[in-house]
Design an enzyme around this catalytic site. Structure first.
Site, short mmCIF file in Angstrom:
data_model
loop_
_atom_site.label_atom_id
_atom_site.label_comp_id
_atom_site.label_asym_id
_atom_site.label_seq_id
_atom_site.Cartn_x
_atom_site.Cartn_y
_atom_site.Cartn_z
CG ASP A 198 -1.12 3.05 5.94
OD1 ASP A 198 -1.29 3.83 5.01
OD2 ASP A 198 -1.34 3.36 7.12
CD GLU A 222 -4.82 1.10 -2.39
OE1 GLU A 222 -5.01 0.22 -1.52
OE2 GLU A 222 -5.07 2.29 -2.20
CG ASP A 238 -1.87 1.13 1.28
OD1 ASP A 238 -2.13 1.70 0.21
OD2 ASP A 238 -2.38 1.45 2.36
#
Lengths: 200, 200
Positions: A141, A68, A7
């Site tokens: 996260d 991501e 992430d």
């Protein structure tokens, strides 16, 4: 198959390694977060993220990296930093010949919760349940990175099958067009022959 | 001082090397563009950009790298790709210990044309004039990269002086606060003494 989920971010970059087994079974391997100081130079922050990701790649040897995909966020500056962090992570993986796949937040949410519009708490709950974690991964996260890895493990076989089906379909179209062109050419030749014949 | 200017992008990434001499004199060293195929994997495209930038860093040995700071563009997807390309360039430079500075498009335009709102043609014209080029750098990204390098050469001394002045000002503020605190403490001690004296 072992996947590193990332992430991306400069302030916090979530990292999660998950092993996929038979069917839908998934097993947690490692989870963590890289932080870089906000007052540091942008290039130095990117270096900090890249160096730590390299260490994770060395240590856990994943076979694929799932990152991501960033879209426009409220804060353009943050979005750009996030995109840049994702870029250096993808580069580190590509340098090692690892496949890098980008997944959108809604694909990740849909994979682990069944809804592309699930909230953070729901994603965290499902990540804990799927991986059998008793302690909530912190910060969010880190949980997102694990969710990304799971999403990749589950979506990848489907994505590969879809790509194969598309390639087969494209090949069929190509073959069909080639046959049509050959038929048209043959017909053209016949016409010409006839024309020539008529002129004689 | 030699600077590599980079106009980041995945489809076209402009690269320009400029030497700065005395005063405002600038001399062109190299200019070019890296292209990566649009149908290639994002990670592979980033690798293509990074590898070529590494070759330029090896070959021309710049002392600093100036990258265009990306803001929101019309197309969010393009903006993200541009940010990611800029990120991997900054990383390559940072890995070699080179300073990386980001300049906004309007800073670059203002540096070479005098107006932050100049158009592309004006920037190209001024880049050609300043560097004594007889042939227009093509594509526009290549001219932009040269403009970035010039902008950096001209702005950097000012930026460094400004940073030094700010650091000095911050130090003065710190020293002043420390003196105030010391004075307050001394006054407090005196008051206490007096109080003690009064109680006796």
């Amino acid at each position: 198959m072992r996947v590193l989920g990332v992430d991306p971010g400069l302030t916090r970059c979530g990292l999660g390694v998950v092993d996929g087994g038979k069917g839908r079974s998934v097993r947690p391997v490692a989870v963590g977060v890289v932080r870089t100081p906000a007052d540091q130079d942008l290039a130095q922050r990117l270096l900090g993220v890249a160096d730590e990701v390299e260490r994770w790649l060395d240590r856990y040897r994943p076979e694929a990296v799932a990152v991501e995909r960033v879209f426009a966020q409220h804060n353009v500056r943050t979005a750009m930093g996030t995109a840049q962090a994702g870029g250096v992570v993808a580069l580190s993986a590509a340098r090692r010949g690892l496949p890098v796949v980008f997944h959108t937040p809604s694909e990740v949410k849909a994979a682990v919760t069944g809804s592309g519009r699930a909230d953070k708490a729901q994603v965290t709950t499902m990540v804990m349940r799927l991986l059998g974690l008793e302690v909530k991964p912190h910060p969010a996260d880190a949980a997102d990175a694990l969710a990304l890895a799971i999403c990749h493990l589950w979506r990848e076989p489907m994505r590969v099958r879809l790509a194969e089906a598309e390639a087969r379909a494209a090949e069929l179209v190509r073959a069909h067009k080639a046959r049509l062109a050959a038929a048209a050419k043959a017909a053209g030749t016949t016409t010409k022959k006839n024309e020539t014949g008529a002129r004689r």
